[in-house]
Enzyme design. Structure first.
Site, PDB file in Angstrom:
ATOM      1  N   MET A 201      28.103 -15.312  -3.434  1.00 55.62           N
ATOM      2  CA  MET A 201      29.310 -14.521  -3.169  1.00 55.62           C
ATOM      3  C   MET A 201      30.346 -15.413  -2.489  1.00 55.62           C
ATOM      4  SD  MET A 201      30.187 -11.168  -0.933  1.00 55.62           S
ATOM      5  CE  MET A 201      29.022 -10.093  -1.664  1.00 55.62           C
ATOM      6  N   VAL A 203      34.794 -15.339  -1.459  1.00 53.15           N
ATOM      7  CA  VAL A 203      36.149 -14.783  -1.556  1.00 53.15           C
ATOM      8  C   VAL A 203      37.119 -15.925  -1.284  1.00 53.15           C
ATOM      9  CG1 VAL A 203      37.795 -13.215  -0.417  1.00 53.15           C
ATOM     10  CG2 VAL A 203      35.470 -12.438  -0.906  1.00 53.15           C
ATOM     11  N   ARG A 209      39.042 -11.322   4.909  1.00 50.12           N
ATOM     12  CA  ARG A 209      39.245 -10.311   5.963  1.00 50.12           C
ATOM     13  C   ARG A 209      40.177  -9.180   5.525  1.00 50.12           C
ATOM     14  NH1 ARG A 209      36.489 -10.944  10.932  1.00 50.12           N
ATOM     15  NH2 ARG A 209      36.260  -8.785  10.365  1.00 50.12           N
ATOM     16  N   GLY A 211      38.687  -6.896   3.173  1.00 51.48           N
ATOM     17  CA  GLY A 211      37.753  -5.923   2.602  1.00 51.48           C
ATOM     18  C   GLY A 211      37.280  -6.276   1.197  1.00 51.48           C
ATOM     19  N   ILE A 212      37.699  -7.455   0.685  1.00 50.53           N
ATOM     20  CA  ILE A 212      37.332  -7.799  -0.706  1.00 50.53           C
ATOM     21  C   ILE A 212      35.833  -8.114  -0.802  1.00 50.53           C
ATOM     22  CG2 ILE A 212      37.733  -9.439  -2.594  1.00 50.53           C
ATOM     23  CD1 ILE A 212      40.647  -9.673  -1.443  1.00 50.53           C
ATOM     24  N   GLY A 213      35.318  -8.909   0.165  1.00 52.54           N
ATOM     25  CA  GLY A 213      33.886  -9.233   0.160  1.00 52.54           C
ATOM     26  C   GLY A 213      33.047  -7.960   0.241  1.00 52.54           C
ATOM     27  N   GLU A 242      27.986 -16.646  10.066  1.00 50.90           N
ATOM     28  CA  GLU A 242      28.222 -15.419  10.826  1.00 50.90           C
ATOM     29  C   GLU A 242      28.917 -14.347   9.987  1.00 50.90           C
ATOM     30  OE1 GLU A 242      30.498 -14.046  14.918  1.00 50.90           O
ATOM     31  OE2 GLU A 242      30.674 -16.123  14.242  1.00 50.90           O
ATOM     32  N   TYR A 248      26.410  -8.198   5.826  1.00 51.73           N
ATOM     33  CA  TYR A 248      25.163  -7.626   5.292  1.00 51.73           C
ATOM     34  C   TYR A 248      24.515  -6.695   6.326  1.00 51.73           C
ATOM     35  CZ  TYR A 248      25.891 -11.256   1.815  1.00 51.73           C
ATOM     36  OH  TYR A 248      26.450 -12.048   0.839  1.00 51.73           O
TER      37      TYR A 248
HETATM   38  C1  LIG Z   1      24.160 -13.659  -0.671  1.00 53.57           C
HETATM   39  C2  LIG Z   1      25.288 -14.666  -0.489  1.00 53.57           C
HETATM   40  O1  LIG Z   1      26.030 -14.935  -1.426  1.00 53.57           O
HETATM   41  S1  LIG Z   1      25.484 -15.411   1.041  1.00 53.57           S
HETATM   42  C3  LIG Z   1      26.956 -16.404   0.920  1.00 53.57           C
HETATM   43  C4  LIG Z   1      28.167 -15.665   1.365  1.00 53.57           C
HETATM   44  N1  LIG Z   1      29.350 -16.454   1.073  1.00 53.57           N
HETATM   45  C5  LIG Z   1      29.912 -17.309   1.941  1.00 53.57           C
HETATM   46  O2  LIG Z   1      29.497 -17.471   3.070  1.00 53.57           O
HETATM   47  C6  LIG Z   1      31.104 -18.058   1.372  1.00 53.57           C
HETATM   48  C7  LIG Z   1      32.245 -18.182   2.366  1.00 53.57           C
HETATM   49  N2  LIG Z   1      32.646 -16.864   2.918  1.00 53.57           N
HETATM   50  C8  LIG Z   1      33.328 -15.961   2.182  1.00 53.57           C
HETATM   51  O3  LIG Z   1      33.657 -16.158   1.010  1.00 53.57           O
HETATM   52  C9  LIG Z   1      33.721 -14.656   2.893  1.00 53.57           C
HETATM   53  O4  LIG Z   1      33.831 -14.912   4.274  1.00 53.57           O
HETATM   54  C10 LIG Z   1      32.688 -13.514   2.661  1.00 53.57           C
HETATM   55  C11 LIG Z   1      32.390 -13.317   1.184  1.00 53.57           C
HETATM   56  C12 LIG Z   1      31.397 -13.778   3.399  1.00 53.57           C
HETATM   57  C13 LIG Z   1      33.311 -12.218   3.252  1.00 53.57           C
HETATM   58  O5  LIG Z   1      34.456 -11.886   2.502  1.00 53.57           O
HETATM   59  P1  LIG Z   1      35.711 -11.106   3.148  1.00 53.57           P
HETATM   60  O6  LIG Z   1      36.516 -10.560   2.035  1.00 53.57           O
HETATM   61  O7  LIG Z   1      36.417 -11.967   4.114  1.00 53.57           O
HETATM   62  O8  LIG Z   1      34.947  -9.951   3.955  1.00 53.57           O
HETATM   63  P2  LIG Z   1      35.531  -8.520   4.355  1.00 53.57           P
HETATM   64  O9  LIG Z   1      36.943  -8.629   4.781  1.00 53.57           O
HETATM   65  O10 LIG Z   1      35.227  -7.556   3.271  1.00 53.57           O
HETATM   66  O11 LIG Z   1      34.634  -8.189   5.633  1.00 53.57           O
HETATM   67  C14 LIG Z   1      33.481  -7.357   5.552  1.00 53.57           C
HETATM   68  C15 LIG Z   1      32.684  -7.501   6.843  1.00 53.57           C
HETATM   69  O12 LIG Z   1      32.139  -8.821   6.943  1.00 53.57           O
HETATM   70  C16 LIG Z   1      32.138  -9.270   8.292  1.00 53.57           C
HETATM   71  N3  LIG Z   1      33.026 -10.446   8.408  1.00 53.57           N
HETATM   72  C17 LIG Z   1      33.812 -10.945   7.431  1.00 53.57           C
HETATM   73  N4  LIG Z   1      34.429 -12.061   7.855  1.00 53.57           N
HETATM   74  C18 LIG Z   1      34.015 -12.265   9.129  1.00 53.57           C
HETATM   75  C19 LIG Z   1      34.281 -13.264  10.093  1.00 53.57           C
HETATM   76  N5  LIG Z   1      35.127 -14.278   9.835  1.00 53.57           N
HETATM   77  N6  LIG Z   1      33.657 -13.195  11.285  1.00 53.57           N
HETATM   78  C20 LIG Z   1      32.805 -12.188  11.567  1.00 53.57           C
HETATM   79  N7  LIG Z   1      32.510 -11.191  10.679  1.00 53.57           N
HETATM   80  C21 LIG Z   1      33.110 -11.239   9.486  1.00 53.57           C
HETATM   81  C22 LIG Z   1      32.662  -8.108   9.112  1.00 53.57           C
HETATM   82  O13 LIG Z   1      31.537  -7.317   9.499  1.00 53.57           O
HETATM   83  C23 LIG Z   1      33.502  -7.357   8.094  1.00 53.57           C
HETATM   84  O14 LIG Z   1      33.650  -6.001   8.400  1.00 53.57           O
HETATM   85  P3  LIG Z   1      34.893  -5.552   9.349  1.00 53.57           P
HETATM   86  O15 LIG Z   1      36.116  -6.073   8.678  1.00 53.57           O
HETATM   87  O16 LIG Z   1      34.791  -4.065   9.368  1.00 53.57           O
HETATM   88  O17 LIG Z   1      34.664  -6.207  10.682  1.00 53.57           O
END
Ligand SMILES: CC(=O)SCCNC(=O)CCNC(=O)[C@H](O)C(C)(C)COP(=O)(O)OP(=O)(O)OC[C@H]1O[C@@H](n2cnc3c(N)ncnc32)[C@H](O)[C@@H]1OP(=O)(O)O
Length: 294
Positions: A201, A203, A209, A211-213, A242, A248
């Site tokens: 996964m 984004v 940040r 809500g797309i993930g 983190e 998750y």
């Molecule tokens: C099974 C796997 O694929 S594991 C690998 C996951 N992928 C990665 O780590 C790649 C790099 N990271 C990313 O691409 C992104 O940060 C993702 C996919 C993990 C999250 O995508 P986003 O669109 O930013 O997440 P989204 O905005 O929907 O946030 C959902 C929840 O995740 C958590 N979250 C997201 N970003 C953060 C952050 N920077 N710090 C802490 N918590 C966070 C929060 O709980 C958040 O809920 P909230 O907004 O109510 O606090």
């Protein structure tokens, strides 16, 4: 007694190529897909967005995804269902759509994934083209396992000063639905091979940040509930990550087990294996599907 064999060929209304073999003892029918290629890059903006999520059929007769492999009738039906899957959700800052990746979206997804891998593995920027080459080979190879797996793509359209912005390719996630779609090299700790599994996964950094993930995850769970009857899904999350770990945990994934500290000796990060129980939903029939395409 000599056995005679006769062959008959036909093309059915769903564009499937049927071969019937008849011998004095048996009659067998083999169905192969000969799927036409259609390629809209983004979801049709005229889709009705009234419900929070739904599956929609673009054309009810033709799957729009090719696997390059002969498929059984059951696999063709699943491919058809995957082709028409569309999840959508209104966010505070815009709208997100999630659907299965099409052939012409492989290259932008390769760039998104390679950037995300290089960020999390701290790869030197100079190696990005090598990484893209490897990711592309991986994605193209994985597509041959459809409909036992699917790569989903998230699109986002923000609202700026009350006006709709451009539709952007925003994220991706990979799902395997069963052991035929399982990745050949799943990392430790290993999940049950037949269970649905979410990985890769990412984004786009500029769109995080919003809500797309979260909605990539919800769309994955919705699709798994319809494609698998096991009622559970597994994923790995590195202990140092983190953002996904919070996501998750918030989505009710529970840690099943964690890598032993010895994996550090193999220069790997320790990972949690996480699992969530899912409700079972049967795939909607074609008559349940309502959509608007002007
Ligand atoms: C099974 C796997 O694929 S594991 C690998 C996951 N992928 C990665 O780590 C790649 C790099 N990271 C990313 O691409 C992104 O940060 C993702 C996919 C993990 C999250 O995508 P986003 O669109 O930013 O997440 P989204 O905005 O929907 O946030 C959902 C929840 O995740 C958590 N979250 C997201 N970003 C953060 C952050 N920077 N710090 C802490 N918590 C966070 C929060 O709980 C958040 O809920 P909230 O907004 O109510 O606090």
């Amino acid at each position: 007694m000599a056995t005679t064999l006769s062959l008959s060929f036909s093309l059915d209304p769903q564009n499937r190529f049927n071969i019937t073999t008849t011998t004095t003892k048996t009659t067998r029918r083999f169905t192969f897909s000969s799927l036409p290629h259609r390629k809209p890059l983004i979801p049709n903006p005229h889709f009705k967005l009234s419900s929070s999520s739904h599956s929609q059929s673009q054309t009810l007769t033709e799957p729009i995804i090719q696997t390059g492999k002969f498929l059984t009738n059951d696999e063709l039906d699943k491919l058809q269902f995957l082709s028409s899957f569309l999840y959508s959700q209104q966010l505070e800052s815009g709208t997100v759509w999630v659907r299965v990746m099409r052939d012409n979206e492989v290259d932008p997804i390769v760039c998104l994934l390679a950037d995300s891998f290089s960020e999390s593995m701290m790869f030197p920027k100079g190696y990005i083209n090598v990484l893209r080459f490897l990711v592309k080979r991986y994605l193209v190879d994985r597509r041959t396992s459809m409909p036992h797996m699917a790569t989903l793509v998230g699109f986002y359209r923000g609202v700026v000063d009350g006006e709709d912005g451009e539709m952007q390719l925003a994220g991706t996630v990979e799902i395997s639905f069963d052991k035929n779609g399982a990745n050949a090299s799943i990392p430790s700790p290993t999940p049950p091979r037949d269970s649905p599994y979410i990985c890769n996964m990412a984004v786009d950094k500029s769109l995080r940040r919003r809500g797309i993930g979260w909605h990539l995850l919800k769309a994955s769970e919705e699709l798994i509930s319809q494609m698998s009857s096991l009622g559970e899904v597994y994923l790995h999350c590195r202990m140092i990550d983190e953002a996904p770990f919070n996501m998750y945990t918030k989505a009710d994934y529970k840690i099943v087990t964690t890598d032993s500290i010895l994996v550090l000796l193999m220069l790997q990060r320790r990972k949690h294996l996480m699992c969530k129980k899912l409700p079972l939903i049967s795939p909607p029939s074609e008559t349940d599907v309502s959509w608007s395409d002007e």
